[in-house]
Design an enzyme around this catalytic site. Structure first.
Site, PDB file in Angstrom:
ATOM      1  N   GLU A 131     -28.361   4.076  63.469  1.00 31.40           N
ATOM      2  CA  GLU A 131     -28.073   4.681  62.445  1.00 31.40           C
ATOM      3  C   GLU A 131     -29.479   5.075  61.362  1.00 31.40           C
ATOM      4  O   GLU A 131     -29.441   4.628  60.382  1.00 31.40           O
ATOM      5  CB  GLU A 131     -27.028   3.838  61.462  1.00 31.40           C
ATOM      6  CG  GLU A 131     -25.662   4.099  62.134  1.00 31.40           C
ATOM      7  CD  GLU A 131     -24.562   3.143  61.396  1.00 31.40           C
ATOM      8  OE1 GLU A 131     -24.831   2.652  60.440  1.00 31.40           O
ATOM      9  OE2 GLU A 131     -23.508   3.085  61.991  1.00 31.40           O
ATOM     10  N   ASN A 151     -30.193  -1.133  56.856  1.00 33.52           N
ATOM     11  CA  ASN A 151     -28.730  -1.312  57.501  1.00 33.52           C
ATOM     12  C   ASN A 151     -28.112  -2.601  57.181  1.00 33.52           C
ATOM     13  O   ASN A 151     -28.813  -3.575  57.281  1.00 33.52           O
ATOM     14  CB  ASN A 151     -28.772  -0.871  58.751  1.00 33.52           C
ATOM     15  CG  ASN A 151     -27.167  -0.306  59.558  1.00 33.52           C
ATOM     16  OD1 ASN A 151     -26.688  -1.244  59.889  1.00 33.52           O
ATOM     17  ND2 ASN A 151     -27.132   1.132  59.626  1.00 33.52           N
ATOM     18  N   HIS A 203      -6.988   2.023  62.760  1.00 35.72           N
ATOM     19  CA  HIS A 203      -8.171   1.531  62.563  1.00 35.72           C
ATOM     20  C   HIS A 203      -8.317   0.008  62.596  1.00 35.72           C
ATOM     21  O   HIS A 203      -7.437  -0.667  62.159  1.00 35.72           O
ATOM     22  CB  HIS A 203      -8.569   1.825  61.142  1.00 35.72           C
ATOM     23  CG  HIS A 203     -10.152   1.358  60.707  1.00 35.72           C
ATOM     24  ND1 HIS A 203     -10.426   0.632  59.749  1.00 35.72           N
ATOM     25  CD2 HIS A 203     -11.261   1.792  61.508  1.00 35.72           C
ATOM     26  CE1 HIS A 203     -11.642   0.493  59.673  1.00 35.72           C
ATOM     27  NE2 HIS A 203     -12.032   1.196  60.658  1.00 35.72           N
ATOM     28  N   HIS A 204      -9.099  -0.260  63.504  1.00 33.38           N
ATOM     29  CA  HIS A 204      -9.466  -1.714  63.832  1.00 33.38           C
ATOM     30  C   HIS A 204     -11.018  -1.926  63.300  1.00 33.38           C
ATOM     31  O   HIS A 204     -11.748  -1.763  64.195  1.00 33.38           O
ATOM     32  CB  HIS A 204      -9.337  -1.973  65.427  1.00 33.38           C
ATOM     33  CG  HIS A 204      -7.886  -2.106  65.548  1.00 33.38           C
ATOM     34  ND1 HIS A 204      -7.457  -2.135  67.383  1.00 33.38           N
ATOM     35  CD2 HIS A 204      -6.693  -2.000  64.963  1.00 33.38           C
ATOM     36  CE1 HIS A 204      -6.262  -1.833  67.169  1.00 33.38           C
ATOM     37  NE2 HIS A 204      -5.612  -2.122  65.917  1.00 33.38           N
ATOM     38  N   GLU A 205     -11.259  -2.652  62.484  1.00 36.01           N
ATOM     39  CA  GLU A 205     -12.390  -3.084  62.236  1.00 36.01           C
ATOM     40  C   GLU A 205     -12.541  -4.712  62.706  1.00 36.01           C
ATOM     41  O   GLU A 205     -11.786  -5.460  62.330  1.00 36.01           O
ATOM     42  CB  GLU A 205     -12.753  -3.169  60.697  1.00 36.01           C
ATOM     43  CG  GLU A 205     -14.272  -3.602  60.177  1.00 36.01           C
ATOM     44  CD  GLU A 205     -15.463  -2.860  60.924  1.00 36.01           C
ATOM     45  OE1 GLU A 205     -16.115  -3.901  61.900  1.00 36.01           O
ATOM     46  OE2 GLU A 205     -15.711  -1.841  61.130  1.00 36.01           O
ATOM     47  N   HIS A 219     -16.928   2.908  66.781  1.00 34.87           N
ATOM     48  CA  HIS A 219     -18.130   3.003  65.539  1.00 34.87           C
ATOM     49  C   HIS A 219     -19.035   1.969  65.886  1.00 34.87           C
ATOM     50  O   HIS A 219     -18.373   0.664  66.125  1.00 34.87           O
ATOM     51  CB  HIS A 219     -17.556   3.221  64.272  1.00 34.87           C
ATOM     52  CG  HIS A 219     -17.110   4.706  64.107  1.00 34.87           C
ATOM     53  ND1 HIS A 219     -17.454   5.309  63.041  1.00 34.87           N
ATOM     54  CD2 HIS A 219     -16.448   5.661  64.670  1.00 34.87           C
ATOM     55  CE1 HIS A 219     -16.984   6.616  63.011  1.00 34.87           C
ATOM     56  NE2 HIS A 219     -16.146   6.658  64.141  1.00 34.87           N
ATOM     57  N   GLU A 220     -20.256   2.019  65.564  1.00 34.64           N
ATOM     58  CA  GLU A 220     -21.124   0.953  65.617  1.00 34.64           C
ATOM     59  C   GLU A 220     -21.296   0.264  67.171  1.00 34.64           C
ATOM     60  O   GLU A 220     -21.792  -0.677  67.347  1.00 34.64           O
ATOM     61  CB  GLU A 220     -20.783  -0.254  64.768  1.00 34.64           C
ATOM     62  CG  GLU A 220     -20.974   0.163  63.139  1.00 34.64           C
ATOM     63  CD  GLU A 220     -19.852   0.711  62.671  1.00 34.64           C
ATOM     64  OE1 GLU A 220     -19.637   1.727  61.899  1.00 34.64           O
ATOM     65  OE2 GLU A 220     -18.478   0.395  63.189  1.00 34.64           O
ATOM     66  N   GLU A 231     -19.339   6.873  67.345  1.00 33.34           N
ATOM     67  CA  GLU A 231     -20.231   7.127  66.347  1.00 33.34           C
ATOM     68  C   GLU A 231     -21.706   6.791  66.970  1.00 33.34           C
ATOM     69  O   GLU A 231     -22.273   7.905  67.500  1.00 33.34           O
ATOM     70  CB  GLU A 231     -20.049   6.290  64.979  1.00 33.34           C
ATOM     71  CG  GLU A 231     -21.032   6.265  63.873  1.00 33.34           C
ATOM     72  CD  GLU A 231     -20.693   5.399  63.037  1.00 33.34           C
ATOM     73  OE1 GLU A 231     -20.852   5.653  61.732  1.00 33.34           O
ATOM     74  OE2 GLU A 231     -20.642   4.238  63.393  1.00 33.34           O
ATOM     75  N   GLU A 255     -21.333   9.618  56.863  1.00 34.58           N
ATOM     76  CA  GLU A 255     -21.163   8.540  55.713  1.00 34.58           C
ATOM     77  C   GLU A 255     -22.448   8.422  55.125  1.00 34.58           C
ATOM     78  O   GLU A 255     -22.438   7.768  53.948  1.00 34.58           O
ATOM     79  CB  GLU A 255     -20.727   7.296  56.338  1.00 34.58           C
ATOM     80  CG  GLU A 255     -21.524   6.647  57.462  1.00 34.58           C
ATOM     81  CD  GLU A 255     -20.794   5.526  58.106  1.00 34.58           C
ATOM     82  OE1 GLU A 255     -19.759   4.953  57.825  1.00 34.58           O
ATOM     83  OE2 GLU A 255     -21.539   4.796  58.890  1.00 34.58           O
TER      84      GLU A 255
END
Length: 705
Positions: free
Chosen positions: A172, A194, A414-416, A484-485, A503, A509
């Site tokens: 990122e 980051n 959404h799963h973080e 993502h990530e 992502e 963002e």
């Protein structure tokens, strides 16, 4: 000239002609030469239109705790050449059909001292080269640990590079444009903060790396089919201009645990003297296996809105309450907690987004912050951080599903993970079944923060295997994944087309975290998108974020017209209208383009392209005769000139042009735009102003007689 002559003579003196093999591309423009040096070191070189692209470069792998690495002392025991030509149809994509045409050379090498064999397989396409290491089943090479892969890419000069710092944990970053010789001096300046980052070298860079030579050749270095292996970075020797592969290690420093038979990912080199051909290349996809999902009827491109941007800007929060200093799932009683009044994932707010999606024809609604645990989710090396099935008191899972269903809208889960991958894998079956039980067919997963298991990195072999496991497990439940990530994509979506988004780069963002460079979106198609589509989350209409949150002083470095164009230039089968309903309601005439633009295509034409400066793309909506055009511009104002010769002859079309106004500027006047309509045919031309950080978008609809 003298230096080149000396290098050539030295090279000729160092190998035996009998150990040399040449391979030509189907169109004859590329020639790859494999050479075994006198000490038994394998090497290769690549020419394009009689110009050197990659000078003689060594190949091999250094092994850990082994007296003899796979670097030299080889002899050639077999060579095989084949030709392959097919057309295949992607489940979704930029085109309806892809040609996979290459000539192949497989060189089998035997290491004299150890009697171990490896195969180096080269595939030469009309747009570049792919090669990989293969380790056949054999008694003298069973289990081994990679200390480092020693693949070289020897450049022919001090090229211009579009690069981000080499890092084991994040991609990122904003892109830096510089000469190769300048990377070392700019390395620290190129880094931005980051939540998890681990850089390894002042001359280390990440792939996909875009380069341009002084004489106008465009070169892209990347990898394809990253499966059960560590992600490759590149480390530059800035005295010789030679890149060498640099794999991502685990916490012990080991870079790969191998069991033969096995193989590495493909190393790719895409080359052209026309930047548009870099964007059009399908090498990365072609070097991946065909789909392993037999029935793909459930995999559908998705255009969605969501409770996200208001959280990113600080207008609302993921957390439900501010009362608890810590949270323990199953112990903390949220039903007795006082809501903080800012929780975005509440029933009334989610219904507002569902209503908006239904009214304007969007497929889905993403909601973040719906599940317990967000009060202390980050930065604590916490294993049991989320269970992925327990909602906050103000989020009615079943009720919202039924409400969305009644409106013809799907909910997106959404799963973080917060970097706790063991916890995620522990809950994965239960979480996916919970999704299916409640009508969720797609999930956005996240890996924010350091990977807590054994202090690992985001891109080592263990983590890459986890990402792959999550994709394959999702396919069992007929769930689409937007990770993502995670590690940057390498074309795996061909094999598992339920991976509809990633992502893996600096997305929208960051416009709320201080901003991105205005030319960022003119570089991403040449770098990040070479591996696969990006969930960039475009469509921001309010650039002054203090109007979203008085404490947020960030500015979105883009014009409104540029934001519209991203739906065409940043290809993805998963596209978000990322701003809030209130901001779209203020600009409904411009919002019409987001409503109209397709997300699945039968054809794509790259009309203009120069990395870091501009990209103009035309795409044909699948199943129609309608086209959409997007142009994104860099720092300087520019007049874009295009032809409409991609349109069908004898047809007339109504073109609606959403463009920067004359006084538009990404910083000072980003919301200045014009909308005009003209009739066009395949003989029409257009000269259109693109402001700094600006662009234009065009919908081209066939006029029915």
């Amino acid at each position: 000239m003298k230096q080149f002559l000396f290098t050539a003579l030295a090279w000729l003196a160092f190998f035996s002609p009998a150990q040399s093999q040449k391979l030509q591309s189907p169109n004859g423009k590329f020639v790859m030469e494999f050479v075994l040096l006198n000490d038994g070191t394998p090497s290769y070189s690549l020419n394009y239109k009689n110009k050197a692209v990659v000078k003689p470069s060594k190949l091999g792998l250094e092994l850990k705790d082994d007296k003899k690495s796979l670097l030299n002392d080889f002899t050639v025991v077999d060579t095989k050449t084949t030709t392959f030509d097919e057309n295949w149809k992607p489940v979704w994509g930029e085109v309806a059909s892809i040609r996979n045409h290459y000539n192949e050379l497989a060189v089998t090498l035997n290491q004299k001292e150890t009697e171990r064999q490896i195969v180096i397989r080269f595939r030469l396409f009309d747009d570049g080269l792919g090669f990989r290491y293969e380790f056949p089943s054999q008694k003298n090479l069973t289990y081994f640990v990679i200390k480092e892969e020693r693949t070289q890419f020897a450049m022919t000069g001090d090229h211009t590079a579009f690069w981000i710092p080499g890092d084991y944990d994040t991609q990122e970053y904003d892109y830096t444009t510089s000469k190769l010789s300048e990377i070392r001096g700019l390395a620290e300046k190129a880094k931005t903060a980051n939540v998890s980052q681990t850089s390894f070298s002042t001359t280390g860079v990440q792939t996909s790396l875009m380069l341009k030579t002084a004489d106008g050749l465009y070169i892209n270095l990347h990898e394809a089919a990253l499966i059960d292996y560590s992600c490759m970075h590149l480390n530059l020797d800035d005295k010789t201009m030679v890149f060498e592969s640099w794999l991502t290690p685990d916490a012990k420093g080991d870079k790969g645990y191998m069991q033969a038979p096995h193989h590495s990912p493909w190393r790719t080199i895409i080359v052209s003297d026309d930047a548009r051909e870099i964007l059009a290349s399908k090498i990365t996809l072609n070097l991946n296996d065909p789909s392993k999902i037999d029935d793909t009827s459930w995999i559908k491109p998705v255009k969605y809105v969501g409770v996200w941007w208001e959280m990113i800007t600080g207008k609302s929060s993921w957390a439900y309450t501010d009362e608890f200093p810590t949270v323990q799932l199953g112990v903390t009683d949220f039903s007795k907690a006082k809501p903080n009044g800012k929780h975005g994932a509440n029933n009334a707010n989610v219904k507002k987004y569902i209503d908006f999606a239904s009214k304007h024809g969007f497929d889905g609604v993403l909601v973040e912050g719906w599940n317990e645990g967000w009060e202390d989710w980050f930065g604590h090396s916490k294993d049991y951080v989320f269970d992925f099935v327990t909602p906050y008191p103000d989020f009615d899972v079943k009720g919202l599903h039924e409400y969305a269903k009644s409106k013809g809208v799907k909910m997106i889960m959404h799963h973080e993970t917060s970097g706790s991958v063991r916890n995620y894998e522990r809950h994965l079956d239960k979480a996916y079944q919970f999704m299916k039980d409640n009508g969720y067919d797609a999930v956005k997963s996240g890996y924010v923060g350091s990977i807590i298991e054994n202090g690992g990195n985001h891109y080592n072999q263990f983590m890459n295997n986890h990402y792959q496991y999550a994709i394959e497990k999702a396919a069992d439940y007929k769930i689409m994944v937007n990770a993502h990530e995670a590690v940057r994509p390498t074309g795996i979506a061909r094999t598992y087309p339920n991976l509809i988004g990633n992502e893996a780069a600096r997305g929208t963002e960051y416009q709320s975290f201080g901003g991105s460079k205005p030319n960022h979106v003119t570089v991403l198609p040449f770098t990040r998108l070479v591996g696969g589509p990006m969930d960039y989350t475009p469509g921001i209409f309010e650039m002054d974020l203090s109007k979203m949150n008085k404490d947020n002083n960030s500015h979105v470095n883009s014009t409104l017209a540029n934001q519209l164009a991203l739906y065409v230039t940043m290809y993805s089968p998963l596209q978000m209208a990322a701003d809030t309903p209130e901001n779209y309601d203020r600009f409904l005439d411009a919002f019409q383009f987001i409503k109209d633009v397709a997300i699945d295509w039968s054809d794509s034409k790259y009309l203009e392209a120069e990395p870091g400066q501009y990209v103009t793309v035309a795409r044909k909506a699948k199943g129609t005769n309608n086209w959409f055009v997007g142009n994104v511009n860099g720092d300087a104002p520019r007049t874009s000139t295009i032809k409409f010769d991609f349109l069908e002859k004898g047809k007339k079309y109504e073109a609606t042009i959403y463009a920067d106004a004359k006084d538009a500027h990404y910083k000072t006047n980003p919301q200045a735009y014009t909308i005009s309509k003209i009739t066009v045919t395949n003989k029409s031309k257009l000269a259109q102003l693109s402001a700094p950080g600006g662009g234009y978008a065009i919908s081209i609809i066939e006029i029915k007689k």
